[in-house]
Design a protein around this motif. Sequence first.
Motif, mmCIF file in Angstrom:
data_model
loop_
_atom_site.group_PDB
_atom_site.id
_atom_site.type_symbol
_atom_site.label_atom_id
_atom_site.label_comp_id
_atom_site.label_asym_id
_atom_site.label_seq_id
_atom_site.Cartn_x
_atom_site.Cartn_y
_atom_site.Cartn_z
ATOM 1 N N ALA A 245 -7.399 36.455 8.755
ATOM 2 C CA ALA A 245 -8.140 36.706 7.509
ATOM 3 C C ALA A 245 -7.662 35.743 6.419
ATOM 4 O O ALA A 245 -6.481 35.418 6.333
ATOM 5 C CB ALA A 245 -7.948 38.145 7.071
ATOM 6 N N ASP A 246 -8.607 35.303 5.593
ATOM 7 C CA ASP A 246 -8.238 34.379 4.516
ATOM 8 C C ASP A 246 -7.651 35.161 3.335
ATOM 9 O O ASP A 246 -7.632 36.391 3.305
ATOM 10 C CB ASP A 246 -9.426 33.529 4.089
ATOM 11 C CG ASP A 246 -10.579 34.348 3.515
ATOM 12 O OD1 ASP A 246 -10.496 35.590 3.529
ATOM 13 O OD2 ASP A 246 -11.557 33.744 3.058
ATOM 14 N N ASP A 247 -7.165 34.421 2.342
ATOM 15 C CA ASP A 247 -6.469 35.031 1.211
ATOM 16 C C ASP A 247 -7.356 35.969 0.406
ATOM 17 O O ASP A 247 -6.896 36.996 -0.089
ATOM 18 C CB ASP A 247 -5.891 33.944 0.297
ATOM 19 C CG ASP A 247 -4.778 33.165 0.975
ATOM 20 O OD1 ASP A 247 -4.182 33.713 1.922
ATOM 21 O OD2 ASP A 247 -4.505 32.025 0.551
ATOM 22 N N THR A 248 -8.644 35.635 0.257
ATOM 23 C CA THR A 248 -9.538 36.511 -0.515
ATOM 24 C C THR A 248 -9.776 37.832 0.209
ATOM 25 O O THR A 248 -9.836 38.889 -0.425
ATOM 26 C CB THR A 248 -10.883 35.808 -0.804
ATOM 27 O OG1 THR A 248 -11.468 35.397 0.428
ATOM 28 C CG2 THR A 248 -10.685 34.588 -1.690
ATOM 29 N N ALA A 249 -9.901 37.783 1.551
ATOM 30 C CA ALA A 249 -10.085 39.024 2.313
ATOM 31 C C ALA A 249 -8.827 39.883 2.242
ATOM 32 O O ALA A 249 -8.907 41.115 2.132
ATOM 33 C CB ALA A 249 -10.432 38.703 3.762
ATOM 34 N N VAL A 250 -7.662 39.243 2.276
ATOM 35 C CA VAL A 250 -6.398 39.979 2.169
ATOM 36 C C VAL A 250 -6.300 40.644 0.807
ATOM 37 O O VAL A 250 -5.966 41.835 0.698
ATOM 38 C CB VAL A 250 -5.194 39.047 2.425
ATOM 39 C CG1 VAL A 250 -3.889 39.732 2.062
ATOM 40 C CG2 VAL A 250 -5.173 38.577 3.868
ATOM 41 N N ALA A 251 -6.603 39.893 -0.243
ATOM 42 C CA ALA A 251 -6.532 40.447 -1.604
ATOM 43 C C ALA A 251 -7.505 41.609 -1.769
ATOM 44 O O ALA A 251 -7.160 42.639 -2.369
ATOM 45 C CB ALA A 251 -6.816 39.358 -2.632
ATOM 46 N N GLN B 185 0.721 38.220 0.471
ATOM 47 C CA GLN B 185 0.221 37.361 -0.603
ATOM 48 C C GLN B 185 1.173 36.215 -0.941
ATOM 49 O O GLN B 185 0.824 35.360 -1.741
ATOM 50 C CB GLN B 185 -0.091 38.194 -1.843
ATOM 51 C CG GLN B 185 -1.335 39.051 -1.616
ATOM 52 C CD GLN B 185 -1.781 39.786 -2.861
ATOM 53 O OE1 GLN B 185 -0.974 40.247 -3.649
ATOM 54 N NE2 GLN B 185 -3.084 39.897 -3.023
ATOM 55 N N ALA B 186 2.325 36.167 -0.322
ATOM 56 C CA ALA B 186 3.229 35.018 -0.463
ATOM 57 C C ALA B 186 3.113 34.195 0.822
ATOM 58 O O ALA B 186 3.306 34.718 1.917
ATOM 59 C CB ALA B 186 4.665 35.481 -0.665
ATOM 60 N N GLU B 187 2.772 32.938 0.682
ATOM 61 C CA GLU B 187 2.454 32.095 1.841
ATOM 62 C C GLU B 187 3.590 32.038 2.864
ATOM 63 O O GLU B 187 3.377 32.212 4.064
ATOM 64 C CB GLU B 187 2.100 30.688 1.369
ATOM 65 C CG GLU B 187 1.627 29.790 2.464
ATOM 66 C CD GLU B 187 1.196 28.420 1.950
ATOM 67 O OE1 GLU B 187 1.386 27.450 2.695
ATOM 68 O OE2 GLU B 187 0.691 28.343 0.815
ATOM 69 N N TRP B 188 4.818 31.813 2.417
ATOM 70 C CA TRP B 188 5.937 31.689 3.353
ATOM 71 C C TRP B 188 6.273 33.025 4.009
ATOM 72 O O TRP B 188 6.641 33.076 5.176
ATOM 73 C CB TRP B 188 7.155 31.079 2.666
ATOM 74 C CG TRP B 188 7.772 31.941 1.603
ATOM 75 C CD1 TRP B 188 7.414 31.999 0.281
ATOM 76 C CD2 TRP B 188 8.838 32.873 1.760
ATOM 77 N NE1 TRP B 188 8.197 32.903 -0.386
ATOM 78 C CE2 TRP B 188 9.087 33.456 0.500
ATOM 79 C CE3 TRP B 188 9.612 33.264 2.836
ATOM 80 C CZ2 TRP B 188 10.066 34.409 0.281
ATOM 81 C CZ3 TRP B 188 10.593 34.220 2.617
ATOM 82 C CH2 TRP B 188 10.810 34.782 1.362
#
Length: 134
Positions: free
Chosen positions: A14-20, A40-43
């Motif tokens: 899932a991309d960041d917008t779907a996660v948010a 929400q933190a990339e690393w």
Amino acid sequence: MRDLYQRLRLSVDADDTAVAAAIDRCEHTGLKADAATVLQAEWRRAEYDALHDTLSDIGRLRARLGLTHAPYWRAGPADDFSLPPGPPGSRFEEWMQRLNRAALAHNRAPRRRLAVAVLWLATLAGGIGLGMFL
């Protein structure tokens, strides 16, 4: 350990917008805080994804071996990674080969240590005998 993707009803890719959006929809405050911190933190998400793959493999291996949790753990936070065995050709065979090699190496180690100790004692006794002879 919770499977954050499963609990938020997200796919692993899932991309960041779907996660948010999934985190915003979540009504469980503890899950929401954990998901926001990790996903929400990339690393952190990269580390979690690597761990997620490993835990999923272990869950499938446990299922193939018939190792299940006690009835009181089912559907709880400890059961997220208890997965079905997976299709033929999955990594199960690879895991079983690794486990078998590790078990064989473990079983052989005491015999090797014993053989080295006997050889060392024989050499020591031979040296002492030779020293006394000379």
